[in-house]
Each structure stands twice: as structure tokens, then as C-alpha cells.
Design an enzyme around this catalytic site. Structure first.
Site, PDB file in Angstrom:
ATOM      1  CB  SER A   1       5.889 -10.167 -26.043  1.00 23.87           C
ATOM      2  OG  SER A   1       5.904 -11.016 -27.169  1.00 23.87           O
TER       3      SER A   1
ATOM      4  CE1 TYR B   1       5.101 -14.381 -22.907  1.00 24.38           C
ATOM      5  CE2 TYR B   1       4.712 -13.566 -25.133  1.00 24.38           C
ATOM      6  CZ  TYR B   1       5.558 -13.758 -24.054  1.00 24.38           C
ATOM      7  OH  TYR B   1       6.864 -13.319 -24.132  1.00 24.38           O
TER       8      TYR B   1
HETATM    9  P1  NAP Z   1      13.726 -17.466 -20.292  1.00 26.85           P
HETATM   10  O1  NAP Z   1      15.014 -17.722 -20.977  1.00 26.85           O
HETATM   11  O2  NAP Z   1      12.704 -18.541 -20.220  1.00 26.85           O
HETATM   12  O3  NAP Z   1      14.064 -16.949 -18.806  1.00 26.85           O
HETATM   13  C1  NAP Z   1      13.019 -16.628 -17.953  1.00 26.85           C
HETATM   14  C2  NAP Z   1      13.565 -15.949 -16.732  1.00 26.85           C
HETATM   15  O4  NAP Z   1      12.449 -15.525 -15.925  1.00 26.85           O
HETATM   16  C3  NAP Z   1      14.389 -16.869 -15.864  1.00 26.85           C
HETATM   17  O5  NAP Z   1      15.422 -16.112 -15.276  1.00 26.85           O
HETATM   18  C4  NAP Z   1      13.396 -17.345 -14.809  1.00 26.85           C
HETATM   19  O6  NAP Z   1      13.985 -17.698 -13.562  1.00 26.85           O
HETATM   20  C5  NAP Z   1      12.577 -16.094 -14.629  1.00 26.85           C
HETATM   21  N1  NAP Z   1      11.249 -16.327 -14.080  1.00 26.85           N
HETATM   22  C6  NAP Z   1      10.238 -17.087 -14.602  1.00 26.85           C
HETATM   23  N2  NAP Z   1       9.175 -17.053 -13.795  1.00 26.85           N
HETATM   24  C7  NAP Z   1       9.511 -16.267 -12.733  1.00 26.85           C
HETATM   25  C8  NAP Z   1       8.841 -15.873 -11.556  1.00 26.85           C
HETATM   26  N3  NAP Z   1       7.590 -16.283 -11.288  1.00 26.85           N
HETATM   27  N4  NAP Z   1       9.490 -15.047 -10.685  1.00 26.85           N
HETATM   28  C9  NAP Z   1      10.753 -14.645 -10.934  1.00 26.85           C
HETATM   29  N5  NAP Z   1      11.440 -14.996 -12.038  1.00 26.85           N
HETATM   30  C10 NAP Z   1      10.823 -15.797 -12.912  1.00 26.85           C
HETATM   31  O7  NAP Z   1      12.979 -16.221 -20.911  1.00 26.85           O
HETATM   32  P2  NAP Z   1      13.488 -15.049 -21.889  1.00 26.85           P
HETATM   33  O8  NAP Z   1      13.290 -15.494 -23.279  1.00 26.85           O
HETATM   34  O9  NAP Z   1      14.801 -14.537 -21.446  1.00 26.85           O
HETATM   35  O10 NAP Z   1      12.345 -13.976 -21.604  1.00 26.85           O
HETATM   36  C11 NAP Z   1      12.516 -12.874 -20.756  1.00 26.85           C
HETATM   37  C12 NAP Z   1      11.346 -11.931 -20.930  1.00 26.85           C
HETATM   38  O11 NAP Z   1      11.269 -11.526 -22.296  1.00 26.85           O
HETATM   39  C13 NAP Z   1       9.991 -12.572 -20.609  1.00 26.85           C
HETATM   40  O12 NAP Z   1       9.153 -11.619 -19.996  1.00 26.85           O
HETATM   41  C14 NAP Z   1       9.453 -12.940 -21.972  1.00 26.85           C
HETATM   42  O13 NAP Z   1       8.046 -12.995 -21.961  1.00 26.85           O
HETATM   43  C15 NAP Z   1       9.980 -11.793 -22.795  1.00 26.85           C
HETATM   44  N6  NAP Z   1      10.058 -12.090 -24.228  1.00 26.85           N
HETATM   45  C16 NAP Z   1      10.891 -13.064 -24.698  1.00 26.85           C
HETATM   46  C17 NAP Z   1      10.935 -13.295 -26.074  1.00 26.85           C
HETATM   47  C18 NAP Z   1      11.853 -14.321 -26.678  1.00 26.85           C
HETATM   48  O14 NAP Z   1      11.760 -14.511 -27.898  1.00 26.85           O
HETATM   49  N7  NAP Z   1      12.702 -14.995 -25.925  1.00 26.85           N
HETATM   50  C19 NAP Z   1      10.131 -12.557 -26.937  1.00 26.85           C
HETATM   51  C20 NAP Z   1       9.306 -11.581 -26.406  1.00 26.85           C
HETATM   52  C21 NAP Z   1       9.286 -11.359 -25.058  1.00 26.85           C
HETATM   53  P3  NAP Z   1      14.512 -19.220 -13.272  1.00 26.85           P
HETATM   54  O15 NAP Z   1      15.800 -19.345 -14.054  1.00 26.85           O
HETATM   55  O16 NAP Z   1      14.709 -19.266 -11.792  1.00 26.85           O
HETATM   56  O17 NAP Z   1      13.467 -20.155 -13.780  1.00 26.85           O
END
Ligand code: NAP
Length: 246
Positions: free
Chosen positions: A144, A157
Site C-alpha cells: 500500500s 497498517y
Molecule cells: P477488500 O475489498 O476488503 O477485500 C479483502 C479480501 O481479503 C477479501 O477477499 C477477504 O475475504 C480477504 N481477507 C481478509 N482477511 C483475510 C484473512 N485473514 N485470510 C484470508 N483472506 C482474508 O479489500 P481490497 O480493497 O480488495 O484490498 C486487497 C488488498 O489490497 C489488501 O491487502 C489491502 O490492504 C490492499 N490495498 C487496498 C487498497 C484500496 O484502496 N482498496 C489500497 C492499498 C492497498 P472475505 O471476503 O472472506 O472476507
């Protein structure tokens, strides 16, 4: 001769960025292992989308933060796929629990660290051996902007993602000779459930591109790092953030 099947594991592929990565890798010909922790219905939707597009995949539930659960799920997969191995790993599962450090309870600190940082160890460590023996592997860690520049309200985070960035660089040097690359993709603000509670109208003023990114725009960078075109790129962090300077 039939071409050997290539397997890619995407953690947290039930929603958001992980889903977009899973779809993209499936479209590139990988049999995609769709991991999720609790949301089976959404994981099944991801798998359905993969199959509808003519791809192939399977579900594999585990909590990346639970080392025992990861080992037993991966061992089970290996028993069902004798002689095969997972050559692409995308460590994408992540959560946020924002608070000023002043007010942050220990469980918010530990939980965020354990999903991103312990999760990296728990899933990557057991899969490495086969990549090294097979002399081919691609590991992409979703980190991130917060882990590069630090974000107030996100010490947990930022620490977790910063830790994964450092681990990416260290591991890249350990395994480069065996044709295993280890890179990170650092998204800025991407439109997913994770950012659903943010004030997009206000925050987009801080983004040179003037908008949040889409999960598919992150998936594109992951697909590049997994491709043969990126064979000589390792230990790198690619920002996908619409121009926010880091
Ligand atoms: P999201 O929409 O909240 O989805 C999170 C995903 O991670 C879901 O599939 C969830 O599974 C899974 N998950 C959460 N905890 C878990 C665990 N303990 N074991 C296995 N799976 C787990 O998140 P996102 O925005 O797509 O983010 C994905 C990645 O990108 C993350 O690492 C996040 O930190 C990073 N990121 C996101 C952003 C952003 O702006 N969105 C920015 C920077 C970085 P369930 O559906 O079963 O809950």
C-alpha cells in the site's frame, strides 16, 4: 503434448482487488486457487466469473493469519494435486483497522499485523520450496501507499505493509538465482469494500489523476509482474496510485 497446468494462488480473492487479480490470471491461462476467509458466497461468485469467462479455478478457504489453518489447507491441496505445484502466489489478503496510535487497542495493532505480515510468512514459506525446486516462481505482494509514505491513523497498517515491502526486497535476493521473482504492488485509493467508508469526493482532490482507481488497474500491474516480460524485475515496488508522489 499437453501443456502442463499452471496454478496461481490469490489470497483474499473473494472480493475487490483479489477478485480482479484472480480473473486476470485466469484469463492468462492459470488455474486459479481462490482463497477467502469467511465470505464463501462472494468467493463462489469469483469462481463463477472465472468459469463463465472460460477459465479454471477452485476455492480454498483459510485464514492467512492462522498458520495451522494455512498449512493444513495447503497440504490438502498438495495431496489432491500430486506432482503439481503453485508457481504464482499473490499475497493480497489484508484488512484495515484505523485508529490514532494514542487510542489504538492492542488487538487492532496485532490483527492488522497478523493478516498482512504473518499472512505473508504463513503462505509464502511453505510454497517456496516447490518454486525453488521447479526453478520458476512469481510472488507478488499487495502492499500500500500507506506502507511507503506512512498514513496518520494507520500506524498498524503502515507498519504491516512497510514490513511486507522490506520482506519483499529481502526474499527477492534470496531466491533470484532460482528464477523466482518477488515484487510488490502498492495501490493508492482503489474502489473496493475496504475504501467504501472513505469520503471519495474529498480524497480525490489529493490524487493527481482526480479519481479513485479500479481493482482491474491493480490487476494489470500484477499480471505484468507475473508475465515473462517481467522476468528480470525483482525486489521492486510498483505504485498504482494515480500519481500520488511517494
Ligand atoms: P477488500 O475489498 O476488503 O477485500 C479483502 C479480501 O481479503 C477479501 O477477499 C477477504 O475475504 C480477504 N481477507 C481478509 N482477511 C483475510 C484473512 N485473514 N485470510 C484470508 N483472506 C482474508 O479489500 P481490497 O480493497 O480488495 O484490498 C486487497 C488488498 O489490497 C489488501 O491487502 C489491502 O490492504 C490492499 N490495498 C487496498 C487498497 C484500496 O484502496 N482498496 C489500497 C492499498 C492497498 P472475505 O471476503 O472472506 O472476507
Amino acid at each position: 503434448m499437453m501443456e502442463r497446468k499452471r496454478y496461481a494462488l490469490v489470497t483474499g480473492a473473494s472480493r475487490g482487488i483479489g477478485r480482479a487479480v484472480a480473473l486476470r490470471l485466469a484469463a492468462s491461462g492459470y488455474a486459479v486457487i481462490v482463497n477467502y476467509v469467511s465470505n464463501r458466497a462472494e468467493a463462489e461468485r469469483t469462481l463463477g466469473m472465472i468459469c463463465e469467462a472460460g477459465g479454471e479455478g477452485e476455492l480454498l478457504q483459510f485464514d492467512v493469519a492462522d498458520n495451522g489453518a494455512v498449512q493444513s489447507a495447503l497440504n490438502g491441496w498438495q495431496e489432491r494435486h500430486e506432482g503439481e505445484y503453485i508457481s504464482v502466489l499473490v499475497n493480497n489478503a489484508g484488512i484495515r483497522k484505523d485508529d490514532l496510535l494514542m487510542w489504538m487497542p492492542e488487538d487492532e495493532w496485532r490483527k492488522v499485523l497478523s493478516v498482512s505480515l504473518d499472512g505473508f510468512y504463513n503462505v509464502t514459506q511453505p510454497l517456496l520450496k516447490n518454486m525453488l525446486v521447479g526453478k520458476y516462481g512469481r510472488i507478488v505482494n499487495i502492499v500500500s501507499l500507506s506502507g511507503i509514505k506512512g498514513m496518520p491513523g494507520q500506524t498498524n497498517y503502515s507498519a504491516a505493509k512497510g514490513g511486507v515491502i522490506a520482506a519483499t526486497k529481502a526474499l527477492a535476493q534470496e531466491v533470484a538465482k532460482k528464477n523466482v521473482t518477488v515484487n510488490a504492488v502498492a495501490p493508492g485509493f482503489i474502489r473496493t469494500d475496504m475504501t467504501g467508508d472513505l469520503n471519495e469526493a474529498e480524497l480525490k482532490k489529493l490524487i493527481p489523476a482526480g479519481r479513485f482507481g479500479e481493482p482491474e488497474e491493480v490487476a494489470g500491474a500484477v499480471a505484468f509482474l507475473v508475465s515473462d516480460d517481467a522476468a528480470y524485475i525483482t525486489g521492486e515496488v510498483i505504485s498504482v496510485n494515480g500519481g500520488i508522489y511517494t
